[in-house]
Enzyme design. Structure first.
Site, PDB file in Angstrom:
ATOM      1  CG  MET A 213      -1.495  -1.310   1.604  1.00  0.00           C
ATOM      2  SD  MET A 213      -3.267  -1.153   1.516  1.00  0.00           S
ATOM      3  CE  MET A 213      -3.731  -2.829   1.946  1.00  0.00           C
ATOM      4  N   PRO A 214       1.500   1.544  -1.077  1.00  0.00           N
ATOM      5  CG  PRO A 214       3.077   0.979  -2.669  1.00  0.00           C
ATOM      6  CD  PRO A 214       1.638   0.772  -2.303  1.00  0.00           C
TER       7      PRO A 214
END
Lengths: 67, 67, 67, 67, 67, 67
Positions: free
Chosen positions: D1-2
């Site tokens: 989940m950048p």
């Protein structure tokens, strides 16, 4: 001593909406974490849609593709 | 290799004030931490008062209440 | 209502150094911008050298190359 | 989940350049870290040169001195 | 497409408290701004008290002085 | 003078992966924006999954629900 940064696309957020966002997030930190309101800062950054990339494309392009 | 982010409300900060803020913070990091100036970046974000919440209210409302 | 974030590599910064960094940056914002100390937050992030890239390489590799 | 935040000086970055920055950084995170594109957000902040300090001086002053 | 960063001092925040903070802030952004939950990321940074300066002193020193 | 902050969940990212992320993002900014490598800083923050909320729940809970 919380600091909160809310980043959203600039899409006509009204002052009344900002007021509610700040009020509710502050209350959450007071209720859940027991923080004192006068130690809580909430900064809202409104980001131009063409400066926000999602799933590899600019939000402006993403929205156009959704239409 | 320091990076510094200074966030303040947008209240007519002058170029001369920005110059002094950058100069003094850079000197602090050089003097106290032994960092090299050419590795130090200081970014100043000026935030609209209506986007900065403090103690549960927008800064614009907070100031009005203080008057 | 300033918020300051100082990011440096984690290289054995002492509590006394942190104390001075916070004290001096706070004084800068009071002196130059006329801010009130009790509205100033300064957060120091110590970043692992292998998580800080500079000039295209990790700081750990960069330092090794400088030796 | 950048989440990625790119901060650059505001120097006439075009929409096409923003498009490529978002596209390439997203691809890097997909290829190298195996992330899913629809979990990747890339926000570009364009900072006024007079708000970006480098090596103890404002970028505007730094550039003038380089000329 | 909101991104929220909550920074608090590391003082034994429990997983259950983090759960509620994320849940309530997400609901605020859905209710007030009409955002979709799957576009909302909330990151909590727990900062060591000795890395958080307030009113010119480290939080650790500040608390000691309040006792 | 770019500064890039990459935030990902802490999931065993290797040094070699960090090396490639820094190298590729730096190259993107050099190629697309014409920046000089020695002015580019890329900081990778690895965030504990229980500190990263997505779609209203902690990433740890989200992943458990996906299994």
């Amino acid at each position: 001593m919380p600091y909160v940064n809310v980043r959203v696309t600039r899409d006509g957020v009204t002052v009344e909406q900002k007021r509610r966002v700040v009020e509710e997030i502050t209350r959450t930190l007071v209720d859940v974490l027991g923080k004192r309101p006068e130690h809580i800062h909430v900064i809202i950054d409104e980001v131009e849609p063409e400066n926000w990339g999602f799933a590899g494309v600019l939000t402006t392009d993403y929205r156009r593709a959704q239409e």
